[in-house]
Design a protein around this motif. Sequence first.
Motif, PDB file in Angstrom:
ATOM      1  N   UNK A 170       0.848  -1.214   0.000  1.00 23.64           N
ATOM      2  CA  UNK A 170       0.000   0.000   0.000  1.00 23.64           C
ATOM      3  C   UNK A 170       0.875   1.252   0.000  1.00 23.64           C
ATOM      4  N   UNK A 171       1.880   1.252   0.849  1.00 27.09           N
ATOM      5  CA  UNK A 171       2.777   2.414   0.929  1.00 27.09           C
ATOM      6  C   UNK A 171       3.567   2.606  -0.366  1.00 27.09           C
ATOM      7  N   UNK A 172       3.889   1.496  -1.022  1.00 28.32           N
ATOM      8  CA  UNK A 172       4.740   1.546  -2.216  1.00 28.32           C
ATOM      9  C   UNK A 172       4.072   2.272  -3.376  1.00 28.32           C
ATOM     10  N   UNK A 173       2.743   2.424  -3.318  1.00 26.26           N
ATOM     11  CA  UNK A 173       2.057   3.187  -4.365  1.00 26.26           C
ATOM     12  C   UNK A 173       2.532   4.635  -4.370  1.00 26.26           C
ATOM     13  N   UNK A 174       3.031   5.094  -3.207  1.00 23.00           N
ATOM     14  CA  UNK A 174       3.475   6.493  -3.111  1.00 23.00           C
ATOM     15  C   UNK A 174       4.980   6.627  -2.952  1.00 23.00           C
ATOM     16  N   UNK A 175       5.655   5.502  -2.731  1.00 23.86           N
ATOM     17  CA  UNK A 175       7.097   5.569  -2.471  1.00 23.86           C
ATOM     18  C   UNK A 175       7.833   4.569  -3.357  1.00 23.86           C
ATOM     19  N   UNK A 176       8.494   5.096  -4.395  1.00 25.93           N
ATOM     20  CA  UNK A 176       9.216   4.223  -5.330  1.00 25.93           C
ATOM     21  C   UNK A 176      10.272   3.370  -4.637  1.00 25.93           C
ATOM     22  N   UNK A 177      10.908   3.968  -3.621  1.00 29.19           N
ATOM     23  CA  UNK A 177      11.904   3.245  -2.814  1.00 29.19           C
ATOM     24  C   UNK A 177      11.367   1.917  -2.307  1.00 29.19           C
ATOM     25  N   UNK A 178      10.161   1.985  -1.775  1.00 29.25           N
ATOM     26  CA  UNK A 178       9.548   0.780  -1.198  1.00 29.25           C
ATOM     27  C   UNK A 178       9.149  -0.197  -2.296  1.00 29.25           C
ATOM     28  N   UNK A 179       8.717   0.329  -3.417  1.00 32.40           N
ATOM     29  CA  UNK A 179       8.377  -0.541  -4.552  1.00 32.40           C
ATOM     30  C   UNK A 179       9.614  -1.348  -4.941  1.00 32.40           C
ATOM     31  N   UNK A 180      10.756  -0.651  -5.022  1.00 31.55           N
ATOM     32  CA  UNK A 180      11.993  -1.347  -5.406  1.00 31.55           C
ATOM     33  C   UNK A 180      12.369  -2.415  -4.375  1.00 31.55           C
ATOM     34  N   UNK A 181      12.209  -2.072  -3.098  1.00 30.71           N
ATOM     35  CA  UNK A 181      12.550  -3.060  -2.055  1.00 30.71           C
ATOM     36  C   UNK A 181      11.652  -4.295  -2.156  1.00 30.71           C
ATOM     37  N   UNK A 182      10.367  -4.067  -2.460  1.00 36.16           N
ATOM     38  CA  UNK A 182       9.439  -5.206  -2.594  1.00 36.16           C
ATOM     39  C   UNK A 182       9.811  -6.078  -3.792  1.00 36.16           C
ATOM     40  N   UNK A 183      10.193  -5.429  -4.886  1.00 42.42           N
ATOM     41  CA  UNK A 183      10.567  -6.186  -6.082  1.00 42.42           C
ATOM     42  C   UNK A 183      11.832  -6.996  -5.793  1.00 42.42           C
ATOM     43  N   UNK A 184      12.784  -6.371  -5.105  1.00 44.47           N
ATOM     44  CA  UNK A 184      14.035  -7.059  -4.756  1.00 44.47           C
ATOM     45  C   UNK A 184      13.747  -8.264  -3.847  1.00 44.47           C
ATOM     46  N   UNK A 185      12.860  -8.056  -2.873  1.00 44.74           N
ATOM     47  CA  UNK A 185      12.484  -9.152  -1.975  1.00 44.74           C
ATOM     48  C   UNK A 185      11.905 -10.315  -2.788  1.00 44.74           C
ATOM     49  N   UNK A 186      11.043  -9.987  -3.732  1.00 47.33           N
ATOM     50  CA  UNK A 186      10.387 -11.015  -4.535  1.00 47.33           C
ATOM     51  C   UNK A 186      11.387 -11.723  -5.445  1.00 47.33           C
ATOM     52  N   UNK A 187      12.324 -10.956  -6.007  1.00 44.98           N
ATOM     53  CA  UNK A 187      13.368 -11.564  -6.848  1.00 44.98           C
ATOM     54  C   UNK A 187      14.192 -12.561  -6.025  1.00 44.98           C
ATOM     55  N   UNK A 188      14.548 -12.168  -4.799  1.00 43.84           N
ATOM     56  CA  UNK A 188      15.313 -13.059  -3.918  1.00 43.84           C
ATOM     57  C   UNK A 188      14.522 -14.329  -3.609  1.00 43.84           C
ATOM     58  N   UNK A 189      13.220 -14.134  -3.392  1.00 39.94           N
ATOM     59  CA  UNK A 189      12.343 -15.277  -3.089  1.00 39.94           C
ATOM     60  C   UNK A 189      12.365 -16.274  -4.251  1.00 39.94           C
ATOM     61  N   UNK A 190      12.258 -15.732  -5.457  1.00 37.58           N
ATOM     62  CA  UNK A 190      12.254 -16.591  -6.646  1.00 37.58           C
ATOM     63  C   UNK A 190      13.605 -17.279  -6.826  1.00 37.58           C
ATOM     64  N   UNK A 191      14.679 -16.517  -6.591  1.00 40.83           N
ATOM     65  CA  UNK A 191      16.018 -17.096  -6.738  1.00 40.83           C
ATOM     66  C   UNK A 191      16.202 -18.234  -5.734  1.00 40.83           C
ATOM     67  N   UNK A 192      15.650 -18.063  -4.530  1.00 40.11           N
ATOM     68  CA  UNK A 192      15.763 -19.092  -3.489  1.00 40.11           C
ATOM     69  C   UNK A 192      15.073 -20.380  -3.919  1.00 40.11           C
ATOM     70  N   UNK A 193      13.888 -20.271  -4.484  1.00 40.21           N
ATOM     71  CA  UNK A 193      13.149 -21.458  -4.950  1.00 40.21           C
ATOM     72  C   UNK A 193      13.913 -22.116  -6.097  1.00 40.21           C
TER      73      UNK A 193
END
Length: 213
Positions: A170-193
Amino acid sequence: MSDDELKTLIDDLRAEARRDRDPEDTPEIGIVMGSDSDLDVMAGSDEGRPGAYDALTQLGFEEVTDYDDPPEARFTFETYVVSAHRTPDLMYAYAETAEERGLDVIIAGAGGKSADLPNMTASIAYPLPVVGVPVQEKSLPSVVGMPQGAPLVAVDAGKSFNAALSAVQMLARQHDDLRERLVEYHDDLQAGVANVSRRLHEEGTPGFRESGE
Ligand code: RP5
């Protein structure tokens, strides 16, 4: 908690609401839970699954423990115990002052069959979004069962980690920084699998089990 302690806590929240702090100095996310016995589920624990505290700190948030001396991090959260049935006045004060105190979203968790903190907090804090966490399986119906017109977003029982991710989305809609962190988290999750998948395939099932999965 004595009557005086309760009154002071409520007065402090109301006083904080009257302060005109820079939004960068106030917590974006509030975590409330019905009891400190919910802490392992709401924060996460070594023995159980990770929780909202773990997700938020992993995403670079820091916890505010003193409004006059906030942490360095740009994005922060706060944590309180607020019981819907034992301290209704505190629940009311917390939810009613949330928006004025600078919060953008609340994560509320409660256990038991009458897990009313998430839904009451959502009703009082409206239009601030609330993400509800049923602390136990048996709490799920009372958390998700909101009437039409009284919205509450909820996660599966015990999954406060996901509640934190939803709050940051929800916050990431207004904060690009947080959007990037979420994408990075998801990329790491995928790499882990992918890593586990490759190891399982290349080591074979017995070898994978032996290597500690
Ligand atoms: C515990 O009591 C539950 O985990 C719940 O979150 C907590 C608070 O319940 P109330 O005091 O609001 O009834 O059993």
